[in-house]
Design a protein around this motif. Structure first.
Motif, PDB file in Angstrom:
ATOM      1  N   VAL A 200       0.844  -1.203   0.000  1.00 27.86           N
ATOM      2  CA  VAL A 200       0.000   0.000   0.000  1.00 27.86           C
ATOM      3  C   VAL A 200       0.876   1.250   0.000  1.00 27.86           C
ATOM      4  O   VAL A 200       0.603   2.216  -0.728  1.00 27.86           O
ATOM      5  CB  VAL A 200      -0.939   0.006   1.223  1.00 27.86           C
ATOM      6  N   ALA A 201       1.928   1.245   0.808  1.00 27.14           N
ATOM      7  CA  ALA A 201       2.823   2.398   0.876  1.00 27.14           C
ATOM      8  C   ALA A 201       3.462   2.687  -0.480  1.00 27.14           C
ATOM      9  O   ALA A 201       3.588   3.848  -0.880  1.00 27.14           O
ATOM     10  CB  ALA A 201       3.906   2.159   1.930  1.00 27.14           C
ATOM     11  N   TYR A 202       3.856   1.617  -1.197  1.00 28.15           N
ATOM     12  CA  TYR A 202       4.514   1.830  -2.492  1.00 28.15           C
ATOM     13  C   TYR A 202       3.517   2.292  -3.558  1.00 28.15           C
ATOM     14  O   TYR A 202       3.803   3.205  -4.335  1.00 28.15           O
ATOM     15  CB  TYR A 202       5.214   0.557  -2.956  1.00 28.15           C
ATOM     16  N   ASP A 203       2.349   1.679  -3.630  1.00 33.99           N
ATOM     17  CA  ASP A 203       1.354   2.064  -4.639  1.00 33.99           C
ATOM     18  C   ASP A 203       0.883   3.498  -4.469  1.00 33.99           C
ATOM     19  O   ASP A 203       0.662   4.208  -5.446  1.00 33.99           O
ATOM     20  CB  ASP A 203       0.132   1.136  -4.569  1.00 33.99           C
ATOM     21  N   THR A 204       0.707   3.912  -3.221  1.00 29.65           N
ATOM     22  CA  THR A 204       0.070   5.199  -2.958  1.00 29.65           C
ATOM     23  C   THR A 204       1.037   6.313  -2.569  1.00 29.65           C
ATOM     24  O   THR A 204       0.679   7.484  -2.628  1.00 29.65           O
ATOM     25  CB  THR A 204      -0.940   5.053  -1.815  1.00 29.65           C
ATOM     26  N   ALA A 205       2.254   5.948  -2.150  1.00 28.85           N
ATOM     27  CA  ALA A 205       3.224   6.922  -1.618  1.00 28.85           C
ATOM     28  C   ALA A 205       2.621   7.709  -0.463  1.00 28.85           C
ATOM     29  O   ALA A 205       2.916   8.889  -0.270  1.00 28.85           O
ATOM     30  CB  ALA A 205       3.720   7.867  -2.714  1.00 28.85           C
ATOM     31  N   ALA A 226      -7.547  -4.675  -9.675  1.00 27.65           N
ATOM     32  CA  ALA A 226      -6.960  -3.488  -9.049  1.00 27.65           C
ATOM     33  C   ALA A 226      -7.982  -2.843  -8.110  1.00 27.65           C
ATOM     34  O   ALA A 226      -9.118  -3.308  -7.984  1.00 27.65           O
ATOM     35  CB  ALA A 226      -6.509  -2.495 -10.118  1.00 27.65           C
ATOM     36  N   GLY A 227      -7.585  -1.788  -7.443  1.00 31.82           N
ATOM     37  CA  GLY A 227      -8.490  -1.115  -6.525  1.00 31.82           C
ATOM     38  C   GLY A 227      -8.166   0.365  -6.418  1.00 31.82           C
ATOM     39  O   GLY A 227      -7.211   0.866  -7.027  1.00 31.82           O
ATOM     40  N   VAL A 228      -8.971   1.055  -5.639  1.00 33.69           N
ATOM     41  CA  VAL A 228      -8.801   2.486  -5.420  1.00 33.69           C
ATOM     42  C   VAL A 228      -8.872   2.759  -3.928  1.00 33.69           C
ATOM     43  O   VAL A 228      -9.742   2.226  -3.229  1.00 33.69           O
ATOM     44  CB  VAL A 228      -9.882   3.312  -6.146  1.00 33.69           C
ATOM     45  N   LEU A 229      -7.954   3.574  -3.441  1.00 33.17           N
ATOM     46  CA  LEU A 229      -7.949   3.969  -2.036  1.00 33.17           C
ATOM     47  C   LEU A 229      -8.393   5.418  -1.930  1.00 33.17           C
ATOM     48  O   LEU A 229      -7.840   6.300  -2.602  1.00 33.17           O
ATOM     49  CB  LEU A 229      -6.544   3.819  -1.435  1.00 33.17           C
ATOM     50  N   GLU A 241     -10.579  17.781   1.518  1.00 29.59           N
ATOM     51  CA  GLU A 241     -11.293  17.480   0.277  1.00 29.59           C
ATOM     52  C   GLU A 241     -11.156  16.012  -0.107  1.00 29.59           C
ATOM     53  O   GLU A 241     -12.027  15.445  -0.768  1.00 29.59           O
ATOM     54  CB  GLU A 241     -10.761  18.362  -0.858  1.00 29.59           C
ATOM     55  N   GLY A 242     -10.057  15.397   0.302  1.00 25.00           N
ATOM     56  CA  GLY A 242      -9.832  13.994  -0.014  1.00 25.00           C
ATOM     57  C   GLY A 242      -9.172  13.789  -1.362  1.00 25.00           C
ATOM     58  O   GLY A 242      -9.134  14.694  -2.203  1.00 25.00           O
ATOM     59  N   ALA A 243      -8.612  12.610  -1.559  1.00 25.14           N
ATOM     60  CA  ALA A 243      -7.942  12.269  -2.818  1.00 25.14           C
ATOM     61  C   ALA A 243      -8.043  10.761  -3.015  1.00 25.14           C
ATOM     62  O   ALA A 243      -8.419  10.019  -2.096  1.00 25.14           O
ATOM     63  CB  ALA A 243      -6.484  12.711  -2.784  1.00 25.14           C
ATOM     64  N   TYR A 244      -7.718  10.324  -4.233  1.00 22.27           N
ATOM     65  CA  TYR A 244      -7.771   8.901  -4.561  1.00 22.27           C
ATOM     66  C   TYR A 244      -6.398   8.421  -5.011  1.00 22.27           C
ATOM     67  O   TYR A 244      -5.627   9.166  -5.624  1.00 22.27           O
ATOM     68  CB  TYR A 244      -8.798   8.642  -5.663  1.00 22.27           C
ATOM     69  N   ALA A 245      -6.094   7.171  -4.699  1.00 23.05           N
ATOM     70  CA  ALA A 245      -4.819   6.570  -5.098  1.00 23.05           C
ATOM     71  C   ALA A 245      -5.073   5.167  -5.636  1.00 23.05           C
ATOM     72  O   ALA A 245      -5.993   4.459  -5.190  1.00 23.05           O
ATOM     73  CB  ALA A 245      -3.861   6.510  -3.912  1.00 23.05           C
ATOM     74  N   TYR A 246      -4.241   4.778  -6.582  1.00 24.42           N
ATOM     75  CA  TYR A 246      -4.359   3.466  -7.242  1.00 24.42           C
ATOM     76  C   TYR A 246      -3.769   2.369  -6.377  1.00 24.42           C
ATOM     77  O   TYR A 246      -2.735   2.550  -5.714  1.00 24.42           O
ATOM     78  CB  TYR A 246      -3.626   3.522  -8.583  1.00 24.42           C
ATOM     79  N   LEU A 247      -4.439   1.219  -6.362  1.00 23.12           N
ATOM     80  CA  LEU A 247      -3.928   0.022  -5.701  1.00 23.12           C
ATOM     81  C   LEU A 247      -3.819  -1.094  -6.731  1.00 23.12           C
ATOM     82  O   LEU A 247      -4.803  -1.448  -7.386  1.00 23.12           O
ATOM     83  CB  LEU A 247      -4.861  -0.411  -4.562  1.00 23.12           C
TER      84      LEU A 247
END
Length: 385
Positions: A200-205, A226-229, A241-247
């Protein structure tokens, strides 16, 4: 007109509706700084405390504590401090004041850290209705002189790249890298948690505060495994506001394995795993990991990888240097370096991993650029001659 109170009236803030539990330490700290002749504006202090992130409040309180220690060491009341005392503090923090001239030795700090101290101390004085001693011209000149003598380069965490310090991303992994740390993970609950954390740390930084704040409900399955965080808030998203990251599919699989093994269905994703004295797993807690534990986990996994012989010919001295250089930011630094190595542009990297300051990203990639940039490529072309 905002209501004002004397320092000894801080306890009345709660009844006036100004203070909440998180704001009280900030208000108390500012009130303790003021003297009997000044009046503070509780509404302004309370608003600032509620607007700040938890990390900013912790830093503010810590920095004011260090300043209070300095005033006491010099036998000066904080309310009576002047620019000369602040300037001496800057010299001491920068390592420019000899220990012989200091009553109490003081740990040397980086220029950026000293500048943060001055910002918080100055803010506290202004909130307390006192003259800000950090605004004195002498202080500004001492800070500039310290930066000139010390340089402004900050100590950077060692980057943990996916395959290590390699020029060819298709080549085999080498040294300390995410691939080897994943192989070093145990096969019990602790190892499953560590593997999910690393991926998770690597995918999302994600920063450490963002990692420990991940909830099961923040993760959504996507196409192709795949997924979205969803990241509700972060250091650079004070408004929430929030943001999205790829998993990646591999990360989603690691999350599923961790959840299934421990029967986690809701709440924090990354939790503390308690172990017995002999190292065997005891239980999985209900509370999230503490932010400070991220660095410790990375360092433990580096040692585990070394014990398994995954790091190649690495001396004990080199291992200890690696462990010392690693921080919770190491995977985030490695992600930036891998993106640069893959030819991704700066705007794309900043957008994907939620960076606001391009200078920070470029600093992360500076060492990589020196190894594989234009000058390195030119030198290789003429090396045979």
């Amino acid at each position: 007109m905002a209501s004002e109170i004397a320092p000894n009236g801080v306890s009345a803030l709660a009844s006036n509706g100004f203070a909440d539990r998180e704001s009280e330490p900030v208000i108390a700290t500012v009130a303790a700084l003021a003297d009997a002749k000044t009046a503070i504006d509780p509404a302004m202090i309370d608003a600032a405390a509620r607007a700040w992130s938890a990390n900013t409040k912790r830093a503010f309180l810590s920095d004011l504590g260090l300043w209070g220690d300095w005033c006491r060491a010099n036998r000066v009341r904080a309310s009576d401090a002047d620019g000369k005392l602040v300037a001496k503090w800057v010299r001491a923090l920068g390592g420019l004041e000899t220990e012989r001239r200091l009553r109490t030795p003081i740990k040397r700090r980086a220029p950026a850290t000293i500048a943060r101290y001055l910002v918080h101390v100055g803010m506290a004085y202004r909130m307390a209705g006192l003259t800000d001693p950090t605004a004195a011209p002498l202080v500004k000149l001492e800070l500039k002189a310290m930066r000139r003598a010390r340089g402004t380069r900050q100590r950077q965490a060692k980057g943990i790249r996916y395959k290590g310090d390699i020029a060819d991303l298709d080549g085999p992994p080498t040294g300390v890298c995410l691939s080897h740390l994943l192989k070093a993970c145990r096969r019990d609950w602790l190892g499953l948690r560590d593997a999910a954390l690393l991926r998770v740390a690597y995918d999302t930084a994600c920063r450490r505060s963002e990692l420990v704040a991940i909830e099961i409900d923040h993760i959504e399955a996507g196409e192709g495994g795949a997924g979205v965080l969803f990241i509700p808030s972060s250091k650079t998203d004070a408004e929430g506001e929030g943001a999205y990251a790829y998993l990646s599919p591999a990360t989603m699989q690691a999350i599923r394995v961790w959840k299934k093994a421990t029967d986690i269905r809701s709440g924090p994703l990354l939790r503390r795993v308690e172990v017995h004295f002999d190292g065997s797993v005891s239980r999985v807690g209900n509370r999230p990991l503490h932010p400070n534990s991220i660095t410790l986990i990375y360092r433990r996994l580096v040692r585990a990888a070394h014990a398994k012989g995954l790091l190649g010919e690495t001396s004990e001295q080199r291992l200890e240097q690696w462990v010392s250089d690693i921080s919770s930011h190491s995977v985030r630094v490695g992600v930036a370096q891998d993106n640069f190595a893959a030819g991704e542009g700066l705007p794309a990297i900043m957008q994907a991993y939620r960076w606001r300051d391009p200078a920070t990203v470029m600093r992360y990639g500076a060492r990589l650029a020196a190894q594989s940039g234009a000058s390195a490529r030119l030198a290789k072309r003429f090396s045979s001659g």
